[in-house]
Design a protein around this motif. Structure first.
Motif, PDB file in Angstrom:
ATOM      1  N   THR A  54      35.445  43.197  77.745  1.00 54.37           N
ATOM      2  CA  THR A  54      35.552  42.831  76.207  1.00 54.37           C
ATOM      3  C   THR A  54      34.132  42.252  76.020  1.00 54.37           C
ATOM      4  OG1 THR A  54      38.220  42.725  76.382  1.00 54.37           O
ATOM      5  CG2 THR A  54      37.030  41.762  74.615  1.00 54.37           C
ATOM      6  N   ILE A  55      33.732  42.250  74.802  1.00 49.95           N
ATOM      7  CA  ILE A  55      32.463  41.638  74.164  1.00 49.95           C
ATOM      8  C   ILE A  55      32.908  40.779  73.147  1.00 49.95           C
ATOM      9  CG2 ILE A  55      30.056  41.912  73.560  1.00 49.95           C
ATOM     10  CD1 ILE A  55      29.731  44.346  75.440  1.00 49.95           C
ATOM     11  N   TYR A  56      32.417  39.538  73.021  1.00 51.01           N
ATOM     12  CA  TYR A  56      32.500  38.837  72.017  1.00 51.01           C
ATOM     13  C   TYR A  56      31.190  38.319  71.490  1.00 51.01           C
ATOM     14  CZ  TYR A  56      37.426  38.285  73.578  1.00 51.01           C
ATOM     15  OH  TYR A  56      38.659  38.811  74.180  1.00 51.01           O
ATOM     16  N   ILE A  57      30.958  38.436  70.277  1.00 51.97           N
ATOM     17  CA  ILE A  57      29.422  38.341  69.633  1.00 51.97           C
ATOM     18  C   ILE A  57      29.608  36.833  68.675  1.00 51.97           C
ATOM     19  CG2 ILE A  57      27.515  39.027  68.505  1.00 51.97           C
ATOM     20  CD1 ILE A  57      28.503  41.754  69.123  1.00 51.97           C
ATOM     21  N   ALA A  58      28.963  35.988  69.226  1.00 52.91           N
ATOM     22  CA  ALA A  58      29.085  34.784  68.348  1.00 52.91           C
ATOM     23  C   ALA A  58      28.016  34.978  67.325  1.00 52.91           C
ATOM     24  CB  ALA A  58      28.581  33.661  69.454  1.00 52.91           C
ATOM     25  N   CYS A  59      28.709  34.518  66.178  1.00 49.68           N
ATOM     26  CA  CYS A  59      27.836  34.611  64.862  1.00 49.68           C
ATOM     27  C   CYS A  59      28.059  33.446  63.889  1.00 49.68           C
ATOM     28  CB  CYS A  59      28.269  35.905  64.358  1.00 49.68           C
ATOM     29  SG  CYS A  59      27.338  36.200  62.677  1.00 49.68           S
ATOM     30  N   TYR A  75      32.809  53.561  74.316  1.00 46.20           N
ATOM     31  CA  TYR A  75      32.626  53.481  75.865  1.00 46.20           C
ATOM     32  C   TYR A  75      33.826  53.162  76.532  1.00 46.20           C
ATOM     33  CZ  TYR A  75      27.732  52.832  74.498  1.00 46.20           C
ATOM     34  OH  TYR A  75      26.505  53.092  73.738  1.00 46.20           O
ATOM     35  N   TYR A  76      34.349  53.896  77.894  1.00 42.99           N
ATOM     36  CA  TYR A  76      35.507  53.815  78.290  1.00 42.99           C
ATOM     37  C   TYR A  76      35.221  53.444  79.806  1.00 42.99           C
ATOM     38  CZ  TYR A  76      37.671  56.104  74.341  1.00 42.99           C
ATOM     39  OH  TYR A  76      38.248  56.407  73.058  1.00 42.99           O
ATOM     40  N   PHE A  77      36.146  52.709  80.199  1.00 47.30           N
ATOM     41  CA  PHE A  77      36.091  52.616  81.779  1.00 47.30           C
ATOM     42  C   PHE A  77      37.581  52.373  82.198  1.00 47.30           C
ATOM     43  CE2 PHE A  77      37.169  48.537  79.252  1.00 47.30           C
ATOM     44  CZ  PHE A  77      38.091  48.126  79.993  1.00 47.30           C
ATOM     45  N   GLN A  91      39.064  51.532  76.495  1.00 50.19           N
ATOM     46  CA  GLN A  91      37.911  51.488  75.579  1.00 50.19           C
ATOM     47  C   GLN A  91      37.320  50.024  75.695  1.00 50.19           C
ATOM     48  OE1 GLN A  91      37.958  52.819  71.688  1.00 50.19           O
ATOM     49  NE2 GLN A  91      35.881  52.514  71.228  1.00 50.19           N
ATOM     50  N   LEU A  92      36.018  49.938  75.776  1.00 52.52           N
ATOM     51  CA  LEU A  92      35.259  48.748  75.887  1.00 52.52           C
ATOM     52  C   LEU A  92      35.110  48.386  74.327  1.00 52.52           C
ATOM     53  CD1 LEU A  92      33.301  46.483  77.165  1.00 52.52           C
ATOM     54  CD2 LEU A  92      31.362  48.074  76.690  1.00 52.52           C
TER      55      LEU A  92
END
Length: 524
Positions: free
Chosen positions: A77-82, A106-108, A149-150
């Motif tokens: 999981t990706i978190y984008i600080a904004c 994208y899948y893993f 999914q990513l």
């Protein structure tokens, strides 16, 4: 015996305190979702996982923590600080990154699901399904059985000072029925907002070879917030079995970091993944990473080793992509409240950014206009020869911001755009000016010194400030605009290709943080 009794007494007191805290937490309930969450722990809080202690901006020394690169802990999981409620080029780029990750599908491999599949299915090298021997009624979930999914989420934050003023706090911002931390113009992106509190503790990954030190969460920070990279981290307490979230810095500029990420941090923080928007940023990061190296041979060797932790990540002008053409292309119905606005046809108009390089711009205007200069209310200046200089902004001196649509409409009217500012990154204005048909003239400061960041013909770049030559070129570009504008066709083609380039950059990032660490497949 007295020493043992003292230790026993301390143990009983600690146990009693922990039990009391657990009881208080259990009876407090979760409560309703708040519009903000301050990452600062309160000793009387009944929601210990919703409020975190904000760490000091000073990062611990290597003796306190061993920062190693999490090369074997795959990201899930990706978190984008904004920054919340902010509408500038940087936040838009952050939303674009979130969109590109999610739209890339994208899948893993997911250890929590049943990965038994049909042996007759054939996949390509990325795991994309080529043939499906099952019936046409097979669902997408069956096709990607055993895969997850990513996903990427926008983590809207707000920075503030503590009541004592001795440290910086960061609070997570949520939306409600009345307002949202996301500006409306970013709704076009597939960039879902993190609707719950950021995970306050993480379970060690079974697939990790880093001794369970890192979780599978990655937080990407803009370069202006490098002093906050540890601000979401739960204080380490053995009872919680916590791990560190992984961190990346996206260097959308160099200068705007203002030294917040100190030289010693480049050396000590080996856990950081660096994403660079420009060659200027890449050069800056690699130079800092290898600053402690001795000989040139050692420095070259270390630079090669560090290359895998420094990845290119570009962004793009949204209306150059057919995906956003309808929602992003400025229309001629937008009328900027600026007297520099023309009728849509090109005028002998030279535009500039009033927030950058004004010392040089003022000198150009004085030399070009001379004693016949006439200053308008909006700050534009006319010459006796019919050339006008106009700031990209409203009000006196153009100090008020125009909307993105107003900027493009103004650029469509101008023949020349000049930029003698610091070029902290691969700036957006020169690219938008070129797309609008302006001849772009710059210095060679910052990113403009790199042809890979600002690929203009050399005649439009000035390594030394020569006001007479610059003014002469401006006059030539106004009188023979079409001829000079054609020389920027390659630059324009390069700009139009950045959407495709960003996709390749995201592929490379996913390959580094997922594919190389665990099997990852991508579906187009």
């Amino acid at each position: 015996m007295s020493g043992f009794a003292s230790l026993l007494s301390q143990f009983k007191e600690t146990t009693a305190a922990a039990a009391a805290s657990s009881s208080s937490s259990a009876g407090g309930g979760t409560g309703s979702k708040r519009s903000r969450s301050s990452f600062e722990q309160s000793s009387s809080s009944s929601q210990p996982h919703h409020q975190l202690r904000q760490k000091q901006s000073k990062i611990p020394s290597p003796s306190e923590h061993n920062y190693c690169y999490p090369s074997s802990t795959p990201i899930k999981t990706i978190y984008i600080a904004c920054p919340a409620n902010t509408e500038t080029g940087g936040p838009e780029a952050l939303h674009q990154l979130c969109h590109m990750i999610n739209s890339g599908e994208y899948y893993f491999d997911d250890d929590t699901t049943d990965k038994k599949g049909d042996d007759d299915d054939v996949h390509d090298e990325f795991g994309r399904l080529i043939t499906d021997k099952r019936s046409s009624s097979s669902s997408k979930q069956q096709v990607h059985k055993g895969k997850r999914q990513l996903k990427a989420f926008m983590l809207y934050l707000r920075e503030r000072s503590s009541s004592s003023g001795n440290k910086t706090l960061v609070e997570q911002v949520f939306g409600d029925n009345r307002s949202s931390p996301r500006p409306f113009k970013y709704d076009k992106y597939n960039a879902p907002m993190m609707e719950h509190h950021f995970p306050t503790h993480h379970q060690p990954e079974s697939t990790s070879n880093n001794g369970g030190e890192y979780s599978s969460d990655l937080v990407i920070w803009p370069e202006v917030w490098t002093h906050l990279i540890d601000s979401l981290q739960q204080p380490s307490e053995p009872a919680w079995n916590t791990t560190k979230y992984q961190s990346a810095i996206w260097w959308l500029s160099v200068n705007n970091n203002k030294g917040r990420f100190a030289p010693h941090q480049f050396i000590n923080r080996q856990d950081i993944l660096h994403l660079v928007q420009s060659s200027y940023a890449r050069d800056h990061v690699l130079t800092k990473l290898t600053a402690h190296s001795g000989s040139d041979a050692n420095k070259n060797s270390e630079q090669q080793q560090q290359q895998q932790h420094v990845l290119t990540m570009t962004e793009f002008i949204p209306y150059t992509s057919s995906e956003f053409a309808l929602s992003s292309t400025p229309t001629t119905t937008t009328k900027p409240t600026n007297s520099c606005k023309g009728n849509g046809s090109k005028e002998n108009l030279v535009v500039y950014n009033p927030a950058k390089g004004m010392h040089w711009t003022d000198e150009i205007i004085r030399r070009a206009c001379g004693k016949q200069a006439k200053t308008e209310r909006d700050g534009s200046v006319s010459t006796g020869g019919g050339i006008r200089f106009c700031p990209i902004g409203k009000g006196p001196g153009g100090r008020e911001r125009l909307t993105g649509e107003e900027v493009v409409e103004l650029l469509k009217t101008a023949k020349v755009y000049i930029d003698f500012g610091p070029h902290p990154g691969m700036d957006r204005l020169p690219r938008e000016a070129c797309l609008a048909g302006c001849v772009v003239i710059t210095n060679t400061e910052g990113a403009a010194n790199f042809d890979s960041d600002v690929p203009l013909p050399s005649e439009f770049k000035f390594a030394q400030f020569d006001v007479d030559k610059i003014c002469s070129l401006i006059k030539e570009c106004c009188s023979k605009h079409d001829e000079y504008a054609e020389k920027l066709d390659k630059y324009k083609s390069w700009i139009l290709a950045q959407r495709v380039q960003m996709k390749a950059c995201v592929d490379g990032m996913v390959n580094e943080v997922v594919t190389k660490r665990i099997g990852c497949v991508k579906k187009d």
